[in-house]
Design a protein around this motif. Structure first.
Motif, PDB file in Angstrom:
ATOM      1  N   UNK A   7      58.208  60.834  31.673  1.00 23.95           N
ATOM      2  CA  UNK A   7      57.479  62.038  31.192  1.00 23.95           C
ATOM      3  C   UNK A   7      56.087  62.064  32.044  1.00 23.95           C
ATOM      4  N   UNK A   8      56.054  61.734  33.212  1.00 22.48           N
ATOM      5  CA  UNK A   8      54.800  62.059  34.078  1.00 22.48           C
ATOM      6  C   UNK A   8      55.543  62.892  35.352  1.00 22.48           C
ATOM      7  N   UNK A   9      56.812  62.815  35.502  1.00 20.30           N
ATOM      8  CA  UNK A   9      57.558  63.447  36.603  1.00 20.30           C
ATOM      9  C   UNK A   9      57.476  64.815  36.722  1.00 20.30           C
ATOM     10  N   UNK A  10      57.107  65.700  37.528  1.00 21.71           N
ATOM     11  CA  UNK A  10      57.217  67.044  37.646  1.00 21.71           C
ATOM     12  C   UNK A  10      58.623  67.504  37.942  1.00 21.71           C
ATOM     13  N   UNK A  11      59.304  66.599  38.445  1.00 19.38           N
ATOM     14  CA  UNK A  11      60.950  66.951  38.540  1.00 19.38           C
ATOM     15  C   UNK A  11      61.613  66.891  37.141  1.00 19.38           C
ATOM     16  N   UNK A  46      68.624  55.929  42.250  1.00 20.26           N
ATOM     17  CA  UNK A  46      67.270  55.420  41.817  1.00 20.26           C
ATOM     18  C   UNK A  46      66.011  56.383  41.826  1.00 20.26           C
ATOM     19  N   UNK A  47      66.538  57.460  41.625  1.00 17.14           N
ATOM     20  CA  UNK A  47      65.515  58.453  41.360  1.00 17.14           C
ATOM     21  C   UNK A  47      65.633  59.400  40.053  1.00 17.14           C
ATOM     22  N   UNK A  48      64.759  60.080  39.553  1.00 18.05           N
ATOM     23  CA  UNK A  48      64.713  60.675  38.367  1.00 18.05           C
ATOM     24  C   UNK A  48      64.657  62.182  38.665  1.00 18.05           C
ATOM     25  N   UNK A  49      64.939  63.223  37.941  1.00 14.34           N
ATOM     26  CA  UNK A  49      65.950  62.979  36.780  1.00 14.34           C
ATOM     27  C   UNK A  49      67.333  62.655  36.920  1.00 14.34           C
ATOM     28  N   UNK A  50      67.978  62.147  35.841  1.00 13.83           N
ATOM     29  CA  UNK A  50      69.445  61.965  36.028  1.00 13.83           C
ATOM     30  C   UNK A  50      69.857  62.703  34.635  1.00 13.83           C
ATOM     31  N   UNK A  51      70.819  63.636  34.592  1.00 17.44           N
ATOM     32  CA  UNK A  51      71.515  64.232  33.362  1.00 17.44           C
ATOM     33  C   UNK A  51      72.845  63.567  33.141  1.00 17.44           C
ATOM     34  N   UNK A  52      73.323  63.391  31.899  1.00 19.51           N
ATOM     35  CA  UNK A  52      74.596  62.827  31.576  1.00 19.51           C
ATOM     36  C   UNK A  52      74.972  64.038  30.474  1.00 19.51           C
ATOM     37  N   UNK A  53      75.999  64.755  30.690  1.00 18.23           N
ATOM     38  CA  UNK A  53      76.526  65.824  29.863  1.00 18.23           C
ATOM     39  C   UNK A  53      78.200  65.379  29.806  1.00 18.23           C
ATOM     40  N   UNK A  54      78.373  64.932  28.686  1.00 19.81           N
ATOM     41  CA  UNK A  54      79.713  64.429  28.533  1.00 19.81           C
ATOM     42  C   UNK A  54      80.129  63.450  29.540  1.00 19.81           C
ATOM     43  N   UNK A  60      70.286  65.034  40.723  1.00 21.18           N
ATOM     44  CA  UNK A  60      68.912  65.716  41.159  1.00 21.18           C
ATOM     45  C   UNK A  60      68.479  66.844  40.324  1.00 21.18           C
ATOM     46  N   UNK A  61      67.309  67.151  40.469  1.00 21.52           N
ATOM     47  CA  UNK A  61      66.512  68.172  39.621  1.00 21.52           C
ATOM     48  C   UNK A  61      67.103  69.769  40.017  1.00 21.52           C
ATOM     49  N   UNK A  62      67.338  69.951  41.150  1.00 21.90           N
ATOM     50  CA  UNK A  62      67.774  71.138  41.725  1.00 21.90           C
ATOM     51  C   UNK A  62      69.162  71.231  41.404  1.00 21.90           C
ATOM     52  N   UNK A  63      69.849  70.214  41.321  1.00 24.51           N
ATOM     53  CA  UNK A  63      71.661  70.349  40.903  1.00 24.51           C
ATOM     54  C   UNK A  63      71.438  70.349  39.337  1.00 24.51           C
ATOM     55  N   UNK A  64      70.896  69.709  38.826  1.00 27.19           N
ATOM     56  CA  UNK A  64      70.651  69.696  37.437  1.00 27.19           C
ATOM     57  C   UNK A  64      70.246  70.986  36.710  1.00 27.19           C
ATOM     58  N   UNK A  65      69.230  71.705  37.519  1.00 25.91           N
ATOM     59  CA  UNK A  65      68.696  73.035  37.270  1.00 25.91           C
ATOM     60  C   UNK A  65      70.030  74.176  37.456  1.00 25.91           C
ATOM     61  N   UNK A  66      70.806  73.966  38.513  1.00 27.07           N
ATOM     62  CA  UNK A  66      71.586  75.076  38.836  1.00 27.07           C
ATOM     63  C   UNK A  66      72.710  74.780  37.933  1.00 27.07           C
ATOM     64  N   UNK A 145      59.978  79.823  38.610  1.00 30.26           N
ATOM     65  CA  UNK A 145      58.643  79.731  38.066  1.00 30.26           C
ATOM     66  C   UNK A 145      58.432  78.316  37.309  1.00 30.26           C
ATOM     67  N   UNK A 146      59.650  77.928  36.572  1.00 31.27           N
ATOM     68  CA  UNK A 146      59.133  76.607  35.982  1.00 31.27           C
ATOM     69  C   UNK A 146      58.973  75.384  36.762  1.00 31.27           C
ATOM     70  N   UNK A 147      59.576  75.483  37.804  1.00 30.84           N
ATOM     71  CA  UNK A 147      59.338  74.465  38.841  1.00 30.84           C
ATOM     72  C   UNK A 147      57.933  74.560  39.437  1.00 30.84           C
ATOM     73  N   UNK A 148      57.538  75.613  39.959  1.00 38.14           N
ATOM     74  CA  UNK A 148      56.209  76.034  40.426  1.00 38.14           C
ATOM     75  C   UNK A 148      55.102  75.544  39.420  1.00 38.14           C
TER      76      UNK A 148
END
Length: 191
Positions: A7-11, A46-54, A60-66, A145-148
């Protein structure tokens, strides 16, 4: 969907804001304590975030964002917006190094090359972002903008950068504090 992070990570926060109107499970971990083993189970980086979708796992936050922008039908970022995101990420990365070094009781205040480079990178990127913000590059609320916003709020929260030195960025930060999801994802609530 399941988002693993802190909850404290900007990523992590940037992904939470991207998912503001979507159903998903958020696994909030203390990645430097008891949550480390859970993180190890979910992400080989061993980094965050990690997204599991099915069956799809993204690390990686950039890959997750895309991935999420495509999945949710958002317009992809332009090359200019990708460059702006790189500037915001460089500030995040440099200041994570400084924060973790300080927490490790390393001499971050001394004039050592590695720390000097992090401060130089921060100042250079913030100057470029300041100019772009003054020219309206972040007027649209999109992933860049969200990332900024998440980076600015995080460096303010951690007291790493004086936003008053960057009036256009400070104005952007203040103007977006009432956006949907921003208050609910405030890192100050996770401490």
């Amino acid at each position: 969907m399941k988002l693993v992070g802190s909850g404290t990570s900007p990523y992590v926060r940037r992904i939470r804001l991207l998912l503001v109107d979507q159903p998903y499970e958020f696994v909030d971990l203390n990645i430097y304590g008891e949550g480390r083993e859970v993180l190890r189970q979910h992400s080989p980086t061993l980094q965050i975030p990690m997204l599991q979708d099915g069956e799809q796992a993204l690390y990686d936050s950039r890959i997750i964002g895309r991935y999420l922008c495509a999945k949710l039908g958002h317009a992809p970022l332009s090359w200019q917006q990708e460059n702006l995101l790189t500037l915001a990420d460089a500030v995040n990365d440099a200041n994570v190094v400084l924060l973790l070094s300080k927490r490790s009781e390393l001499p971050v205040e001394e004039d050592r090359l590695y720390y000097r480079l992090q401060r130089e990178r921060t100042a250079s990127c913030l100057a470029a972002l300041e100019q772009q913000a003054a020219q309206g590059a972040f007027n649209e609320w999109n992933f860049a903008s969200i990332c900024l916003y998440c980076m600015l709020d995080w460096v303010a929260f951690r007291e790493l950068v004086a936003l008053s030195d960057y009036p256009a960025l400070q104005k952007f930060w203040q103007q977006n504090q009432q956006r949907p999801g921003v208050q609910a994802t405030d890192p100050r609530l996770a401490v």
